[in-house]
Design a protein around this motif. Structure first.
Motif, PDB file in Angstrom:
ATOM      1  N   CYS A  47      -5.328  -1.564  14.381  1.00 38.66           N
ATOM      2  CA  CYS A  47      -4.390  -1.761  13.292  1.00 38.66           C
ATOM      3  C   CYS A  47      -5.071  -2.648  12.271  1.00 38.66           C
ATOM      4  O   CYS A  47      -5.783  -3.588  12.635  1.00 38.66           O
ATOM      5  N   SER A  48      -4.879  -2.342  11.014  1.00 37.58           N
ATOM      6  CA  SER A  48      -5.545  -3.093   9.962  1.00 37.58           C
ATOM      7  C   SER A  48      -4.689  -3.104   8.713  1.00 37.58           C
ATOM      8  O   SER A  48      -3.832  -2.233   8.514  1.00 37.58           O
ATOM      9  N   THR A  49      -4.938  -4.075   7.857  1.00 34.76           N
ATOM     10  CA  THR A  49      -4.258  -4.103   6.569  1.00 34.76           C
ATOM     11  C   THR A  49      -4.904  -3.124   5.604  1.00 34.76           C
ATOM     12  O   THR A  49      -4.447  -2.983   4.476  1.00 34.76           O
ATOM     13  N   LYS A  50      -5.950  -2.430   6.033  1.00 32.45           N
ATOM     14  CA  LYS A  50      -6.551  -1.371   5.221  1.00 32.45           C
ATOM     15  C   LYS A  50      -5.699  -0.103   5.246  1.00 32.45           C
ATOM     16  O   LYS A  50      -5.833   0.751   4.383  1.00 32.45           O
ATOM     17  N   GLU A  51      -4.825   0.011   6.247  1.00 35.17           N
ATOM     18  CA  GLU A  51      -3.945   1.169   6.359  1.00 35.17           C
ATOM     19  C   GLU A  51      -2.860   1.069   5.280  1.00 35.17           C
ATOM     20  O   GLU A  51      -2.275   0.004   5.074  1.00 35.17           O
ATOM     21  N   TRP A  52      -2.588   2.178   4.657  1.00 36.22           N
ATOM     22  CA  TRP A  52      -1.658   2.174   3.543  1.00 36.22           C
ATOM     23  C   TRP A  52      -0.244   1.781   3.973  1.00 36.22           C
ATOM     24  O   TRP A  52       0.469   1.060   3.264  1.00 36.22           O
ATOM     25  N   ALA A  53       0.194   2.231   5.151  1.00 33.32           N
ATOM     26  CA  ALA A  53       1.555   1.936   5.612  1.00 33.32           C
ATOM     27  C   ALA A  53       1.763   0.436   5.818  1.00 33.32           C
ATOM     28  O   ALA A  53       2.853  -0.082   5.572  1.00 33.32           O
ATOM     29  N   VAL A  54       0.740  -0.276   6.244  1.00 35.55           N
ATOM     30  CA  VAL A  54       0.841  -1.721   6.438  1.00 35.55           C
ATOM     31  C   VAL A  54       0.637  -2.437   5.109  1.00 35.55           C
ATOM     32  O   VAL A  54       1.348  -3.388   4.771  1.00 35.55           O
ATOM     33  N   LYS A  55      -0.306  -1.965   4.351  1.00 38.22           N
ATOM     34  CA  LYS A  55      -0.696  -2.611   3.089  1.00 38.22           C
ATOM     35  C   LYS A  55       0.431  -2.617   2.056  1.00 38.22           C
ATOM     36  O   LYS A  55       0.623  -3.599   1.335  1.00 38.22           O
ATOM     37  N   LYS A  56       1.207  -1.540   1.993  1.00 39.50           N
ATOM     38  CA  LYS A  56       2.232  -1.448   0.955  1.00 39.50           C
ATOM     39  C   LYS A  56       3.407  -2.391   1.199  1.00 39.50           C
ATOM     40  O   LYS A  56       4.154  -2.686   0.288  1.00 39.50           O
ATOM     41  N   GLU A  57       3.564  -2.892   2.431  1.00 35.04           N
ATOM     42  CA  GLU A  57       4.662  -3.808   2.739  1.00 35.04           C
ATOM     43  C   GLU A  57       4.291  -5.274   2.543  1.00 35.04           C
ATOM     44  O   GLU A  57       5.137  -6.147   2.674  1.00 35.04           O
ATOM     45  N   LEU A  58       3.030  -5.557   2.261  1.00 40.16           N
ATOM     46  CA  LEU A  58       2.555  -6.939   2.178  1.00 40.16           C
ATOM     47  C   LEU A  58       2.222  -7.323   0.745  1.00 40.16           C
ATOM     48  O   LEU A  58       1.741  -6.502  -0.043  1.00 40.16           O
TER      49      LEU A  58
END
Length: 186
Positions: free
Chosen positions: A109-120
Protein backbone atom coordinates in the motif's frame (compact mmCIF):
# COMPACT_ATOMS: atom_id res chain seq x y z
CA UNK A 1 -22.09 -65.41 -0.95
CA UNK A 2 -23.53 -68.73 0.26
CA UNK A 3 -27.16 -67.57 -0.06
CA UNK A 4 -26.71 -66.28 -3.59
CA UNK A 5 -25.22 -69.69 -4.56
CA UNK A 6 -28.19 -71.48 -2.99
CA UNK A 7 -30.76 -69.30 -4.72
CA UNK A 8 -29.09 -69.92 -8.08
CA UNK A 9 -29.20 -73.67 -7.60
CA UNK A 10 -32.87 -73.42 -6.57
CA UNK A 11 -33.64 -71.45 -9.75
CA UNK A 12 -31.87 -74.03 -11.89
CA UNK A 13 -33.84 -76.80 -10.18
CA UNK A 14 -37.09 -74.94 -10.83
CA UNK A 15 -36.13 -74.44 -14.46
CA UNK A 16 -35.78 -78.19 -14.91
CA UNK A 17 -39.13 -78.86 -13.22
CA UNK A 18 -41.14 -76.06 -14.88
CA UNK A 19 -39.42 -75.07 -18.14
CA UNK A 20 -42.36 -72.90 -19.23
CA UNK A 21 -42.19 -70.80 -16.04
CA UNK A 22 -38.46 -70.24 -16.47
CA UNK A 23 -38.81 -68.89 -20.02
CA UNK A 24 -41.49 -66.36 -18.99
CA UNK A 25 -39.20 -64.69 -16.45
CA UNK A 26 -37.41 -61.57 -17.49
CA UNK A 27 -33.66 -61.20 -17.49
CA UNK A 28 -33.95 -58.81 -14.59
CA UNK A 29 -35.32 -61.51 -12.34
CA UNK A 30 -32.54 -63.92 -13.21
CA UNK A 31 -29.70 -61.44 -12.87
CA UNK A 32 -27.52 -61.52 -9.80
CA UNK A 33 -25.94 -58.66 -7.92
CA UNK A 34 -22.21 -58.39 -8.34
CA UNK A 35 -20.37 -59.85 -5.42
CA UNK A 36 -18.61 -57.24 -3.27
CA UNK A 37 -15.11 -58.07 -2.07
CA UNK A 38 -14.77 -58.20 1.67
CA UNK A 39 -12.95 -55.13 3.05
CA UNK A 40 -9.53 -55.84 4.45
CA UNK A 41 -8.93 -54.28 7.85
CA UNK A 42 -5.28 -53.55 7.08
CA UNK A 43 -6.23 -51.69 3.90
CA UNK A 44 -8.38 -49.19 5.81
CA UNK A 45 -5.66 -48.52 8.34
CA UNK A 46 -2.92 -47.95 5.78
CA UNK A 47 -1.60 -44.40 5.39
CA UNK A 48 -0.61 -43.03 2.03
CA UNK A 49 3.19 -42.52 2.07
CA UNK A 50 2.97 -39.44 -0.16
CA UNK A 51 0.94 -36.58 1.28
CA UNK A 52 0.39 -33.35 -0.58
CA UNK A 53 -0.57 -30.38 1.57
CA UNK A 54 -3.12 -28.42 -0.43
CA UNK A 55 -3.02 -25.49 1.98
CA UNK A 56 0.58 -24.36 2.41
CA UNK A 57 -0.41 -21.72 4.97
CA UNK A 58 -1.93 -24.36 7.24
CA UNK A 59 1.41 -25.28 8.82
CA UNK A 60 2.30 -21.62 9.09
CA UNK A 61 -0.86 -20.82 11.05
CA UNK A 62 -0.14 -23.71 13.43
CA UNK A 63 3.46 -22.44 13.82
CA UNK A 64 4.83 -25.74 12.45
CA UNK A 65 6.21 -24.48 9.14
CA UNK A 66 9.95 -24.04 8.79
CA UNK A 67 11.28 -20.53 9.31
CA UNK A 68 14.48 -19.72 7.48
CA UNK A 69 16.91 -18.65 10.18
CA UNK A 70 19.48 -17.03 7.94
CA UNK A 71 22.79 -15.82 9.32
CA UNK A 72 23.14 -14.22 12.75
CA UNK A 73 24.97 -11.24 11.26
CA UNK A 74 22.18 -10.36 8.82
CA UNK A 75 19.84 -7.52 9.75
CA UNK A 76 16.87 -7.59 9.67
CA UNK A 77 16.61 -11.21 10.79
CA UNK A 78 15.20 -13.75 8.34
CA UNK A 79 13.18 -15.81 10.81
CA UNK A 80 9.59 -14.91 9.85
CA UNK A 81 6.60 -16.07 7.84
CA UNK A 82 5.55 -12.53 6.86
CA UNK A 83 7.47 -9.30 7.43
CA UNK A 84 6.13 -5.76 7.28
CA UNK A 85 8.39 -3.08 5.80
CA UNK A 86 7.42 0.56 6.26
CA UNK A 87 9.28 3.32 4.45
CA UNK A 88 8.91 7.07 4.13
CA UNK A 89 10.48 9.30 1.52
CA UNK A 90 10.23 13.03 1.01
CA UNK A 91 7.10 12.63 -1.07
CA UNK A 92 5.41 9.29 -0.29
CA UNK A 93 4.72 6.63 2.34
CA UNK A 94 4.94 2.94 1.41
CA UNK A 95 4.19 -0.25 3.37
CA UNK A 96 4.85 -3.75 2.01
CA UNK A 97 4.34 -7.26 3.34
CA UNK A 98 6.97 -9.81 2.29
CA UNK A 99 6.79 -13.59 2.54
CA UNK A 100 9.83 -15.50 3.72
CA UNK A 101 9.91 -17.48 0.49
CA UNK A 102 9.87 -14.60 -1.99
CA UNK A 103 11.64 -11.27 -2.44
CA UNK A 104 8.54 -9.88 -4.17
CA UNK A 105 5.98 -8.22 -1.86
CA UNK A 106 2.80 -10.17 -1.19
CA UNK A 107 0.80 -7.04 -0.34
CA UNK A 108 1.59 -3.37 -0.57
CA UNK A 109 0.00 0.00 0.00
CA UNK A 110 1.36 3.40 -0.88
CA UNK A 111 0.33 7.02 -1.15
CA UNK A 112 1.33 6.71 -4.82
CA UNK A 113 -1.97 4.88 -5.40
CA UNK A 114 -4.64 7.20 -6.68
CA UNK A 115 -7.38 5.87 -4.37
CA UNK A 116 -5.29 6.69 -1.29
CA UNK A 117 -3.75 9.86 -2.67
CA UNK A 118 -7.03 11.59 -3.53
CA UNK A 119 -8.26 11.37 0.09
CA UNK A 120 -5.17 13.01 1.60
CA UNK A 121 -4.06 16.61 1.77
CA UNK A 122 -0.39 15.61 1.87
CA UNK A 123 1.21 12.28 0.90
CA UNK A 124 3.97 12.27 3.53
CA UNK A 125 2.32 13.51 6.75
CA UNK A 126 1.23 11.64 9.87
CA UNK A 127 -2.33 11.28 8.53
CA UNK A 128 -0.94 9.65 5.37
CA UNK A 129 0.92 7.09 7.49
CA UNK A 130 -2.26 6.33 9.41
CA UNK A 131 -4.27 5.97 6.18
CA UNK A 132 -1.69 3.61 4.68
CA UNK A 133 -1.80 1.53 7.88
CA UNK A 134 -5.59 1.26 7.79
CA UNK A 135 -5.69 0.29 4.11
CA UNK A 136 -2.89 -2.27 4.51
CA UNK A 137 -4.62 -3.83 7.54
CA UNK A 138 -7.79 -4.23 5.50
CA UNK A 139 -5.88 -5.83 2.61
CA UNK A 140 -4.10 -8.19 5.00
CA UNK A 141 -7.43 -9.38 6.38
CA UNK A 142 -8.69 -9.97 2.86
CA UNK A 143 -5.59 -12.04 2.10
CA UNK A 144 -5.88 -13.99 5.38
CA UNK A 145 -2.70 -12.65 6.95
CA UNK A 146 -3.29 -11.74 10.58
CA UNK A 147 0.22 -12.01 12.05
CA UNK A 148 3.49 -10.58 10.82
CA UNK A 149 6.84 -9.34 12.07
CA UNK A 150 7.50 -5.62 12.15
CA UNK A 151 10.82 -4.33 13.41
CA UNK A 152 11.15 -0.62 12.93
CA UNK A 153 14.56 0.91 12.42
CA UNK A 154 15.56 1.99 15.94
CA UNK A 155 16.19 5.67 15.18
CA UNK A 156 12.82 6.11 13.42
CA UNK A 157 10.71 4.16 15.90
CA UNK A 158 9.75 7.10 18.11
CA UNK A 159 8.48 9.38 15.35
CA UNK A 160 4.79 10.27 15.37
CA UNK A 161 4.33 8.97 11.83
CA UNK A 162 5.65 5.48 12.67
CA UNK A 163 3.62 5.38 15.88
CA UNK A 164 0.42 6.30 14.03
CA UNK A 165 1.17 3.67 11.38
CA UNK A 166 1.66 0.98 14.05
CA UNK A 167 -1.51 2.04 15.86
CA UNK A 168 -3.54 1.88 12.62
CA UNK A 169 -2.22 -1.62 11.85
CA UNK A 170 -2.99 -2.84 15.38
CA UNK A 171 -6.46 -1.25 15.37
CA UNK A 172 -7.08 -3.01 12.07
CA UNK A 173 -6.71 -6.37 13.86
CA UNK A 174 -3.18 -7.29 12.78
CA UNK A 175 -0.78 -8.71 15.36
CA UNK A 176 2.75 -7.42 14.88
CA UNK A 177 4.50 -10.51 16.19
CA UNK A 178 4.54 -14.16 15.20
CA UNK A 179 4.40 -17.23 17.41
CA UNK A 180 7.60 -19.06 18.13
CA UNK A 181 8.11 -22.09 15.94
CA UNK A 182 7.00 -25.36 17.52
CA UNK A 183 9.23 -28.39 17.06
CA UNK A 184 7.28 -31.64 16.85
CA UNK A 185 8.81 -35.00 17.62
CA UNK A 186 12.09 -33.82 19.14
Amino acid sequence: MFLSGVSRSVRLLLAHIHPAAATNQTARCLSQAASQPEPIADENEAVNPTFVNRNPRNLEQMALAVKDRGWKTVWPHREFYHRLVFSRTQHHVTAEVFSSSSPVPVLSCSTKEWAVKKELASTNCVAACQAVGEVLAHRCHQAGITRMVYKAIPWTYRSDAVQSFRAAIKNGGITLSEPRRKYVGT
